[in-house]
Design an enzyme around this catalytic site. Structure first.
Site, short mmCIF file in Angstrom:
data_model
loop_
_atom_site.label_atom_id
_atom_site.label_comp_id
_atom_site.label_asym_id
_atom_site.label_seq_id
_atom_site.Cartn_x
_atom_site.Cartn_y
_atom_site.Cartn_z
N HIS A 205 -5.06 -4.04 -8.64
CA HIS A 205 -3.96 -3.70 -7.75
C HIS A 205 -2.75 -4.59 -8.01
O HIS A 205 -2.84 -5.67 -8.60
CB HIS A 205 -4.40 -3.83 -6.28
CG HIS A 205 -4.78 -5.23 -5.90
ND1 HIS A 205 -3.87 -6.22 -5.58
CD2 HIS A 205 -6.00 -5.82 -5.81
CE1 HIS A 205 -4.49 -7.34 -5.31
NE2 HIS A 205 -5.79 -7.13 -5.44
N GLY A 206 -1.59 -4.13 -7.53
CA GLY A 206 -0.37 -4.91 -7.64
C GLY A 206 -0.38 -6.13 -6.73
O GLY A 206 -1.27 -6.31 -5.88
N GLU A 207 0.65 -6.94 -6.88
CA GLU A 207 0.72 -8.22 -6.16
C GLU A 207 0.88 -8.04 -4.65
O GLU A 207 1.57 -7.14 -4.18
CB GLU A 207 1.89 -9.04 -6.70
CG GLU A 207 1.98 -10.45 -6.11
CD GLU A 207 3.19 -11.21 -6.62
OE1 GLU A 207 3.06 -11.88 -7.65
OE2 GLU A 207 4.25 -11.12 -5.96
N GLU B 222 -13.27 -5.45 -3.36
CA GLU B 222 -13.33 -6.82 -3.82
C GLU B 222 -14.59 -7.50 -3.27
O GLU B 222 -15.15 -7.06 -2.25
CB GLU B 222 -12.08 -7.58 -3.38
CG GLU B 222 -12.01 -9.05 -3.78
CD GLU B 222 -12.06 -9.28 -5.29
OE1 GLU B 222 -13.09 -8.93 -5.90
OE2 GLU B 222 -11.10 -9.85 -5.83
#
Length: 234
Positions: free
Chosen positions: A33-35, A106
């Protein structure tokens, strides 16, 4: 469509049969995923913190989309956490169907989640990672998961993805530590080697799965070439 001819000696005739092309491979674009602001501040997220992408993360998602929007994905698979949904959302807006698989979540970091990295947390984290790298991957964080436990749920998710051979091209959005664990076991490496798989926000691992041999190969590793235009934003 390929055609081949079979000579039947019984009647000395020649008959042509058409055969369907057998789909033997699946291409998987596996991305982190992006930041998020947690990433930027070095705060542990895990599966218990459902954070949004920050401005950089959204820019990374758009940069990845602009680089790969031409790829005719048949399906998108995301975790149950919204940062993966937001990362893949530009492709969804094209009409590509998606499915949430919580097995892609996660790792749960338990008591470490949401905490800024103080000295004690760093010591706790480093001792945990040291145990894993020494081969003791059954060790969990307090209130969290072990890598061994993550593998169990990941296998359910990957079985689901592989059970659709008609989906020749898929995009899978997930998370950093979970990706490291996944890349180990799908390539038949011990989980103690997980830290050898580098990752950064919105990195790409391009995988090929061969149905005949039931094996994965990695064609691209931690590729971020699509993010070069964003270097000035940091």
């Amino acid at each position: 469509m390929q055609r081949f001819c079979v000579i039947l000696r019984v009647n000395f005739g020649k008959i042509c049969h058409s055969t369907p092309v057998r789909l033997t491979q699946k291409t998987i674009y596996l991305i982190r995923h992006g930041e998020t602001d947690y990433n930027r501040r070095g705060v542990v997220q895990g599966s218990g913190v459902d954070s949004d992408l920050n401005d950089m993360g959204r820019a990374q998602a758009m940069a990845f989309f602009q680089a790969y929007q031409h790829v005719p994905f048949n399906k998108i698979y995301i975790s149950g956490l919204k940062r993966t949904y937001q990362t893949a959302e530009p492709f969804m807006e094209l009409g590509v169907p998606y499915e949430k698989l919580t097995g892609l979540n996660e790792i749960s970091w338990g008591v470490m989640e949401g905490k800024a990295p103080g000295n004690l947390d760093n010591e706790y984290y480093s001792s945990l990672v040291k145990a894993w790298s020494s081969g003791d991957t059954s060790v969990t964080t307090e209130g969290g998961e072990s890598p061994d436990q993550v593998v169990v749920r990941q296998k359910v998710a990957i079985d689901t993805i592989l059970s659709h051979p008609d989906e020749k091209l898929v995009l899978v959005a997930m998370h950093g530590r979970a990706m490291r664990i996944l890349l180990c076991w799908i390539t038949n490496q011990p989980l103690s080697e997980m830290d050898h798989f580098e990752h950064s926000n919105l990195c790409l691992y391009k995988l090929q799965y061969d149905y005949d041999s039931a094996t994965f190969t990695i064609e691209l590793s931690n590729d971020t070439s699509h993010l070069l235009s964003l270097a000035m934003m940091h």
